[in-house]
Design an enzyme around this catalytic site. Structure first.
Site, PDB file in Angstrom:
ATOM      1  N   CYS A   1       0.930   7.940  -3.330  1.00 31.36           N
ATOM      2  CA  CYS A   1       1.162   6.572  -3.815  1.00 31.36           C
ATOM      3  C   CYS A   1      -0.137   5.786  -3.952  1.00 31.36           C
ATOM      4  CB  CYS A   1       2.130   5.860  -2.885  1.00 31.36           C
ATOM      5  SG  CYS A   1       3.659   6.802  -2.709  1.00 31.36           S
TER       6      CYS A   1
ATOM      7  N   HIS B   1       7.961   0.071  -7.262  1.00 38.33           N
ATOM      8  CA  HIS B   1       6.950   1.022  -6.830  1.00 38.33           C
ATOM      9  C   HIS B   1       6.961   2.276  -7.702  1.00 38.33           C
ATOM     10  CE1 HIS B   1       4.159   3.131  -4.389  1.00 38.33           C
ATOM     11  NE2 HIS B   1       4.956   3.605  -3.459  1.00 38.33           N
TER      12      HIS B   1
END
Ligand SMILES: [Zn+2]
Lengths: 111, 387
Positions: free
Chosen positions: B86, B335
């Site tokens: 991420c 996200h």
């Protein structure tokens, strides 16, 4: 899912600095020594922290809900493990657990 | 080393971008950044693209040249995909920064992209779980909500953090994104709604978790001494730090502290010659509510263990001591894993230009914090407006 596996909890002890590691390790990341000796652990420990997984990766979907804990071993290091829990049992930080087996799902402990 | 500045930014909204491919959304964000910078595509000398799981979810790899060709970048431009879970596009920014700072290039395009919503939740959970060590704890069926649940329970045990503190992070971030047109969720949430949402990994519930999203974000970098020729409001990068943490949970002495963040923050503050209290606005990696609390402590905004209480006291709201995630953060803005790092930078640049929809008053110095996997990867960047 509770396939038979290894019945003994085996760690690795660095022949150089004595540090204990969860296998597999090629060398000791602490001191760089390349000789790591098998070390039979007592299999006793307690729950450092835990969770119950309700949304799982595709391959684990049929197993939910399942318990995962960080187990603090008597030897001083931790290991991530599945907990074999009976429905009436509850998990709690600090509760003693003992090693059950290691199989394709990694380490298993029970209360 | 030369100073490096941002002269152009671009993004898609984060959320469900139905009917738009990974290539398409990355191209849109990059094109917007180049146009905003006011440079010709021919001026771009290097391209870094952050992405995490397009190989697993879409079967699409080699996406840096793919996007470059879609955009029409000259063929002599080196194009590189960077992956750090991420934190992928935080690293893309860092790589571009290094190239410009070293004097090896004048104009570098950095971007991040992810396309997630066409796959099921289980497939996404599996893709994201590929960031665990598959030889060890990956075998157990641990998930990322599970990893942060382990941290949450320990944090509550050690510091008295309450379940309501976690819920309040979600409530704040949902409230913040009502103003943000780029956010996936634009609706307020209440503590009751958060607490009543379904369990994902005990004690984390659905509203404690970031939302799977599609999205892309991009920025154009150039040397600070020429930045004013291209932008009326160039944003200077005061610090860029990138560190490594543990690959497994069990090897962390204390998992309520993510060492990669602590180290990256230390390096970044030293480089910028600033302290945590000098930061006016922060976009940090709230992949889960507990992550925002832990990050806010690891970045030095609050003492370890006090992060939850700070949320309760309103210190992290816009208008508070240190506004955190005025964009809505990963939880409510969304996200899209490989795009998140540069999505945060987009929001900070808007804040420092004074152009944000949820503006922090007189924001002059901003920080972005991007985290990958089990805190295995972290980047921290500090930005400053001029004048
Ligand atoms: Zn050693």
């Amino acid at each position: 899912m509770n396939m038979p596996g290894e019945e003994r909890l085996t760690l690795l002890r660095c022949a150089g600095c004595g540090a204990l590691h969860v296998p597999p390790k090629v060398l000791c990341p602490k001191c760089g020594h390349e000789v790591l000796l098998e070390h039979s652990a007592s299999g006793l420990g307690n729950i450092y922290t835990f969770t119950t997984i309700w949304v799982a990766p595709e391959a684990f979907k049929k197993q939910v809900p399942y318990e995962i804990a960080l187990v603090q071993l008597e030897e001083g290091i931790k290991v991530t493990a599945r907990i074999n829990k009976k429905p009436e049992e509850t998990l709690q930080i600090g509760k003693p657990v003992k090693f059950l087996r290691k199989n394709n799902l990694g380490y298993w402990f029970e209360l | 080393m030369r100073g490096v500045s941002i002269i152009g930014i671009g993004t898609t909204p984060f959320g469900i971008l139905e009917g738009k491919s990974l290539k398409e959304i990355a191209t849109i964000a990059c094109n917007e950044a180049i146009k905003e910078a006011g440079i010709e595509k021919e001026a771009v000398e290097a391209f870094y693209l952050g992405n995490f799981i397009s190989g697993i979810l879409l079967g699409q790899e080699t996406i840096a040249p793919l996007v470059a060709n879609s955009l029409g970048l000259p063929k002599q431009v080196p194009c590189t995909k960077v992956e750090g879970a991420c934190c992928s596009s935080g690293i893309a920014l860092r790589q571009g920064y290094l190239l410009v700072a070293a004097g090896l290039a004048n104009f570098v395009l950095v971007a991040g992209v992810e396309k997630m919503t066409s796959a099921t939740t289980e497939k996404n959970t599996e893709g994201l779980a590929s960031a665990f060590d598959q030889e060890t704890e990956g075998q157990t069926g641990l998930t990322f909500p599970g990893f942060f649940a382990l941290i949450a329970r320990r944090h509550m045990h050690q510091y008295g953090t309450k379940i309501e503190h976690l819920a309040l992070v979600s409530v704040k971030n949902h409230g913040n994104s009502t103003a943000n047109p780029r956010a996936r969720f634009r609706k307020k949430a209440t503590v009751e709604e958060v607490m009543a949402s379904r369990m994902v990994a005990d004690p984390l519930k659905l509203y404690d978790c970031c939302s799977i999203s599609d999205g892309a974000a991009a920025a154009v970098l150039c040397p600070s001494d020429i930045a004013h020729q291209f932008s009326r409001k160039p944003i200077d990068i005061l610090a860029s730090a990138h560190t490594t943490g543990f690959s497994t949970t069990y090897e962390m002495d204390d998992p309520t502290i993510l060492m990669a963040t602590v180290m990256a923050a230390k390096k970044a503050y030293e480089m910028a010659r600033l302290f945590p209290q000098d930061i006016h606005v922060a976009e940090l990696h709230d992949c889960f509510t507990i992550a925002e609390i832990v990050d806010s402590e690891d970045l030095g905004f609050f003492e370890k263990g006090k992060g939850g209480f700070a949320v309760e006291d309103g210190l992290t709201q816009v208008g508070g001591k240190i506004p955190i995630n005025p964009s809505g953060g990963l939880i409510s803005k969304g996200h899209p894993v490989g795009a998140t790092g540069l999505g945060q930078v987009y929001e900070i640049v808007k804040q420092l230009r004074g152009e944000h929809e949820n503006q922090v008053r007189n924001a002059g110095i901003g920080l972005s914090h991007n985290l990958g996997a089990t805190g295995q990867v972290c980047t921290v960047h500090i930005f400053k407006r001029r004048g």
